[in-house]
Design an enzyme around this catalytic site. Sequence first.
Site, mmCIF file in Angstrom:
data_model
loop_
_atom_site.group_PDB
_atom_site.id
_atom_site.type_symbol
_atom_site.label_atom_id
_atom_site.label_comp_id
_atom_site.label_asym_id
_atom_site.label_seq_id
_atom_site.Cartn_x
_atom_site.Cartn_y
_atom_site.Cartn_z
ATOM 1 N NE ARG A 1 -0.374 19.873 12.314
ATOM 2 C CZ ARG A 1 0.086 19.853 13.626
ATOM 3 N NH1 ARG A 1 -0.066 19.027 14.358
ATOM 4 N NH2 ARG A 1 1.209 20.772 13.663
ATOM 5 C CG ASN B 1 3.649 16.250 13.172
ATOM 6 O OD1 ASN B 1 3.663 15.130 12.877
ATOM 7 N ND2 ASN B 1 3.734 16.511 14.518
ATOM 8 C CG ASP B 2 3.735 22.389 10.642
ATOM 9 O OD1 ASP B 2 2.489 22.092 10.972
ATOM 10 O OD2 ASP B 2 4.337 23.109 11.479
ATOM 11 N NE ARG C 1 7.488 18.850 19.961
ATOM 12 C CZ ARG C 1 7.518 17.693 20.421
ATOM 13 N NH1 ARG C 1 7.696 17.214 21.587
ATOM 14 N NH2 ARG C 1 6.983 16.630 19.402
ATOM 15 N NE ARG D 1 10.740 23.426 17.071
ATOM 16 C CZ ARG D 1 9.437 22.855 17.079
ATOM 17 N NH1 ARG D 1 9.293 21.973 16.024
ATOM 18 N NH2 ARG D 1 8.660 22.720 18.190
ATOM 19 C CB CYS E 1 11.850 15.963 14.843
ATOM 20 S SG CYS E 1 11.484 17.561 13.752
ATOM 21 C CD GLU F 1 8.487 23.020 10.505
ATOM 22 O OE1 GLU F 1 7.827 23.029 11.355
ATOM 23 O OE2 GLU F 1 9.314 24.247 10.403
ATOM 24 C CG HIS G 1 -1.208 23.509 31.421
ATOM 25 N ND1 HIS G 1 0.016 23.667 30.839
ATOM 26 C CD2 HIS G 1 -1.662 24.612 31.601
ATOM 27 C CE1 HIS G 1 0.050 25.023 30.557
ATOM 28 N NE2 HIS G 1 -0.922 25.762 31.187
#
Length: 577
Positions: A472, A461-462, A303, A339, A509, A438, A196
């Site tokens: 990762r 990223n994926d 997201r 998404r 993205c 992805e 957080h």
Amino acid sequence: MATDMLEQRLQGLGVSEGIRIGKAFVYKPLRLEDIQESKSELPEQELARLEQAKEQCIEELGLLIERAKQTLGEEKAMILKGQISFLNDPTFYPPMQKLIREEQLSAETAVRRTVNQVAGLFEAMASEYMRERAADIRDVGSRLVTHLVGHQGARLNDIREEVIIVADDLTPSDTVQLDKQYVLGFVTRIGGKTSHTAILANSLGIAAILGMGSAIETISHGEELIINGSTGECVLYPEAKTKEQFAMKLAAEKLEQENLKAYSELAAVTKDGFSLEIAANIGTPQEAIGLIDRGAEAIGLYRTEFLFMSASQMPSEDMQFEAYRQAAEAMEGRPVVIRTLDIGGDKELPYLDLPEEMNPFLGYRAIRLCLDRKELFLTQLRAIIRAGAYGNVKIMFPMISGMEEWRQAKALYEEARRQLVGEGATVGESMEIGIMIEIPSAALMADRLAREVDFFSIGTNDLVQYTIAVDRMNEKVAYLYDYFHPAVIHLIKTVIDASNKHGKWTGMCGSMAGDPLAAPLLVGLGLHEWSMSPSAIQRIKQIVRELDRSDCEQLTAKLLELDTPTEVRAELEHYRG
């Protein structure tokens, strides 16, 4: 004295960029570990003390929630609402009462034992996200104990001068007390990129270094600090020469930020006229406020999982609709790509009771979960479709591996739309529906998928993780994780070429879209929409406007012939000069 101390350089995890120079404010709230175990022969008195402390906590959290709504928005306030839920949870509060009655423990000891047990269960979970939720539980426990013992320590909302806060950790209820005009940055002993503290630091635009470890104990209250939220470097007792160097860097950073503001109003167009769209990634509707002024031409990734992750129970259709509507209205008719729920892997929801998996990144997550739990999916789709009446909303499905999943997801979208129309609900016109690329199988099927989808968005990223078979999050193999790997570049080209062939568009993205070094390559590949952290928008616009597409295409042709990520990076560095 600090002037007699030798300069020290400490290293942590940079999670929110920026160089800051200021005094350390060492924040040490009462911790459960500070409580000595004790017993009481008056259990009814202890139960009454515990109940009073609980009521004080709920009242205090209520005030903090209202403050959070005003400063951070409804979704961030949900983090604190989750703490109230813990206080009313039958597996959390009643066990404290039981320990007081049956073992004649003091209220403080009962809180300590229960919190340590429950937090320990979360800390033992495989998911990094769930492990970090243990901090929320300990925060509730510390708050209860603080009221029980009447502890009055330094309070964050009393800060009235510019400082860098140094703490073991900053809980959600800590961060909502902060006044941004006085807080230059955070340095904490623990914490990760999904904590957080990291999320809120980015939302507030405050430089932050987390995960400093035991080295943080060398920092004293009032000492001068220099932090670099980009690199994770923290300088203690800086020498005059070091202060001068960082002061120059800070001045250059401020000047660059001021100069980059001019690009907010300029289009992302290369010197030879190739136009592309620069968009922002967000996690809450509040993050959409002010995006246009920062130069965003769209939201390329909303997201939605953050709304679910910050709630103690499944968000209702109306609650979701309100969040999506706010984002759509904030963009004033510009595209907003929402998404659908991407939960699983490193993100879990306790109230979904997901099965524990040996390899969650390859398991029951994202679209796979949604297609299995259709009511959950239909509720979200209905909320998004309703929000479409208030702006230019598009839907994007994550983790699509091939044609079958795409068609199943599209069919549920059509079902949700039919339901709403049948009920007489207000809905927008038919919206564009796309998929994230992805998984390598989807990239290789792009030519066929492009015949049916409205757009692609590449999640680098994926895509990198699955293409190179590298975790990762695993520091032992993280060096292999590189979106400049030739295999990844060839897959990106395959996707963009397929969309061009069928008159569709491709966005990106993942973090690659906001990397200045990657810009010439992405222009050369013909990427249509680039979605990134809002802080990167102005810099990327500046770079794009200095490029010539024909030159970039020649460079890209050369890059596609290279064999290693190192060679690709070296060529891009050479091109950048």
